[in-house]
Design a protein around this motif. Structure first.
Motif, PDB file in Angstrom:
ATOM      1  N   ILE A 147      13.119 -70.118 -53.293  1.00  0.00           N
ATOM      2  CA  ILE A 147      11.981 -70.257 -52.375  1.00  0.00           C
ATOM      3  C   ILE A 147      11.788 -71.746 -52.067  1.00  0.00           C
ATOM      4  CG2 ILE A 147      10.816 -68.166 -53.189  1.00  0.00           C
ATOM      5  CD1 ILE A 147       8.937 -69.930 -54.834  1.00  0.00           C
ATOM      6  N   THR A 148      11.052 -72.028 -51.001  1.00  0.00           N
ATOM      7  CA  THR A 148      10.845 -73.425 -50.605  1.00  0.00           C
ATOM      8  C   THR A 148       9.645 -74.020 -51.345  1.00  0.00           C
ATOM      9  OG1 THR A 148       9.408 -72.790 -48.761  1.00  0.00           O
ATOM     10  CG2 THR A 148      11.782 -72.933 -48.325  1.00  0.00           C
ATOM     11  N   ASP A 198       6.991 -75.428 -50.049  1.00  0.00           N
ATOM     12  CA  ASP A 198       5.717 -75.025 -49.459  1.00  0.00           C
ATOM     13  C   ASP A 198       5.351 -73.589 -49.818  1.00  0.00           C
ATOM     14  OD1 ASP A 198       8.056 -74.883 -47.583  1.00  0.00           O
ATOM     15  OD2 ASP A 198       6.669 -73.567 -46.503  1.00  0.00           O
ATOM     16  N   GLN A 199       6.365 -72.701 -49.966  1.00  0.00           N
ATOM     17  CA  GLN A 199       6.078 -71.330 -50.392  1.00  0.00           C
ATOM     18  C   GLN A 199       5.519 -71.310 -51.810  1.00  0.00           C
ATOM     19  OE1 GLN A 199      10.053 -69.667 -49.608  1.00  0.00           O
ATOM     20  NE2 GLN A 199       9.087 -68.159 -48.251  1.00  0.00           N
ATOM     21  N   ASP A 239       3.177 -67.262 -50.702  1.00  0.00           N
ATOM     22  CA  ASP A 239       3.783 -66.638 -49.527  1.00  0.00           C
ATOM     23  C   ASP A 239       4.247 -65.233 -49.898  1.00  0.00           C
ATOM     24  OD1 ASP A 239       4.702 -66.343 -46.960  1.00  0.00           O
ATOM     25  OD2 ASP A 239       6.565 -67.478 -47.274  1.00  0.00           O
ATOM     26  N   GLU A 240       4.446 -64.429 -48.889  1.00  0.00           N
ATOM     27  CA  GLU A 240       4.988 -63.081 -49.102  1.00  0.00           C
ATOM     28  C   GLU A 240       6.491 -63.132 -48.842  1.00  0.00           C
ATOM     29  OE1 GLU A 240       4.293 -59.043 -46.780  1.00  0.00           O
ATOM     30  OE2 GLU A 240       2.557 -59.534 -48.034  1.00  0.00           O
ATOM     31  N   ILE A 241       7.271 -62.763 -49.848  1.00  0.00           N
ATOM     32  CA  ILE A 241       8.723 -62.841 -49.725  1.00  0.00           C
ATOM     33  C   ILE A 241       9.339 -61.429 -49.770  1.00  0.00           C
ATOM     34  CG2 ILE A 241       8.822 -65.129 -50.788  1.00  0.00           C
ATOM     35  CD1 ILE A 241       9.819 -63.769 -53.352  1.00  0.00           C
ATOM     36  N   SER A 265       8.276 -55.972 -50.421  1.00  0.00           N
ATOM     37  CA  SER A 265       7.565 -57.238 -50.243  1.00  0.00           C
ATOM     38  C   SER A 265       6.867 -57.619 -51.542  1.00  0.00           C
ATOM     39  CB  SER A 265       6.529 -57.123 -49.120  1.00  0.00           C
ATOM     40  OG  SER A 265       7.180 -56.890 -47.880  1.00  0.00           O
ATOM     41  N   LYS A 320       4.119 -60.761 -53.118  1.00  0.00           N
ATOM     42  CA  LYS A 320       3.261 -61.915 -52.834  1.00  0.00           C
ATOM     43  C   LYS A 320       3.426 -62.960 -53.930  1.00  0.00           C
ATOM     44  CE  LYS A 320      -0.111 -64.307 -50.925  1.00  0.00           C
ATOM     45  NZ  LYS A 320       0.044 -64.986 -49.615  1.00  0.00           N
TER      46      LYS A 320
END
Length: 385
Positions: free
Chosen positions: A287-288, A290-291, A296-298, A308, A310
């Motif tokens: 993940i990045t 910022d995520q 974020d939802e991945i 999905s 969260k």
């Protein structure tokens, strides 16, 4: 002659182990030391032979009883036998341990003291030899189960003579020399008295049958080699080194004995994304920054579908999340979980604008945003105060 190891020790068991314990120990060790898995390893090959020998004796109730009573001498006619005046029973001049096996020793004392012994009749039913075959399947096939075709070259009953060894229209006859017992008795006079010994009949080689007209297809053996194709039903949830037993697909039995079994040893190809621990699955997802910082939802892949998830704000590198029931389901209905480990990917190949933006972000955050870094700094200060 090198001293043989205790057969129970070879299988890692204690004396008096049950039939089920013997079979279970044999399967585990046979899988571990099988030549297909240890190509070129002479030590593994010797261990495999030793394991097979131990199982052959201890899985036979008659041989096991003799071994429990007399050790190797009870099942190996050559064990401990020497020349005249040497070890074993060779010093009696009759070669009893080598001539007709350990049963001759009982005959010898039966002749001296007027007793009698009951021996296993030769030519009785003999179970066919068990076979093993390695099979490689995909990760998904192991997870969901499948049917696979397996080619196997093995000994089978001759179709021409239906396993009798005799030409069509004829049949084996009872051996006239031994009367069908497969054994002949000889009496020998010595300075110690009269001794009787029993050995295999030379006329029928201990089978109790003779064939006047041998089958041309199998040359009188009743057996031929053939490549067969079998369908193997692989249940869901099998793991590496799982053994699937197929009854009756080993080598044919003799004298009316049952056919042996085929044991298929499973090997599973690695998956590009998933790793496995029993029924649980492990997955690494990048993940990045910022995520991780903002949440974020991945999208998380499972073996069946996409789901999905969260990711909460402030997630740290290496954090593992558990998705219950998203692992592998076994044929018995048990289901594992999916463990997702996130790793924060640091961006590379930045242009000048991106570098400036990250620098500004670092200034905006300030030291108070990095608790772990501050704690680490405090430790360094204490160390070098």
């Amino acid at each position: 002659m090198a001293e043989k190891r205790d057969l129970y020790e070879v299988l890692g068991l204690k004396k008096g182990a049950s039939e089920a314990e013997i079979k279970s120990a044999f399967r585990k060790l046979a899988v571990k030391y099988h030549p297909d898995k240890n190509k070129g390893d002479k030590n593994a090959e010797e261990k495999f032979k030793e394991i097979n020998e131990a199982y052959t004796i201890l899985s036979d109730s008659d041989k096991k009883k003799k071994y429990d009573m007399f050790g190797h001498a009870g099942v190996d006619p050559n064990y401990g036998a020497g020349g005249p005046g040497g070890a074993g029973f060779g010093g009696f001049g009759g070669g009893y341990a080598g001539a007709g096996g350990f049963e001759d020793i009982f005959d010898m004392f039966g002749g001296m003291f007027g007793g009698s012994t009951q021996r296993r009749t030769r030519g009785g039913p003999i179970k066919g030899r068990d076979l093993q075959k390695a099979m490689t399947i995909t990760f998904e096939e192991a997870a969901f189960g499948c049917k696979k075709q397996l080619k196997l070259t093995k000994v089978v009953k001759c179709k021409e003579c239906e396993g009798t060894g005799a030409e069509k229209g004829s049949a084996p006859k009872t051996c006239p020399s031994c009367g069908g017992t497969g054994e002949v008795r000889t009496v020998q006079r010595t300075p110690f008295g009269q001794f009787a010994s029993v050995g295999p009949c030379p006329e029928c080689s201990g089978t109790g049958k003779v064939i006047d007209k041998p089958c041309e297809a199998c040359e009188g053996t009743g057996r031929t080699r053939k490549t067969v194709t079998l369908t193997v039903d692989i249940p869901a949830g099998v793991d590496n080194d799982s053994v699937i037993s197929i009854r009756g697909q080993g080598e044919p039995g003799q004298n009316g004995g049952p056919d042996g079994n085929l044991y298929v040893v499973i090997s599973i190809k690695p998956h590009e994304l998933f790793k496995r621990n029993g029924l649980d699955l492990m997955l690494d997802i990048p993940i990045t920054f910022d995520q991780a910082a903002l949440g974020d939802e991945i999208v998380v892949p499972t073996l069946k579908e996409k789901v999905s998830y969260k990711v909460p704000a402030g997630t740290q590198h290496g954090t593992t999340f558990r998705l219950k029931g998203k692992g592998i389901q076994s044929a018995k209905g048990n289901t594992g979980d999916l463990y997702v480990k996130v790793g924060i990917e640091v961006p590379t190949k930045l242009n000048s604008a991106q570098k400036k933006a990250i620098t500004e972000m670092g200034k905006a955050l300030g030291p108070e945003s990095y608790t772990k870094k501050n704690t680490f700094g405090d430790h360094i200060k204490k160390m070098f105060k």
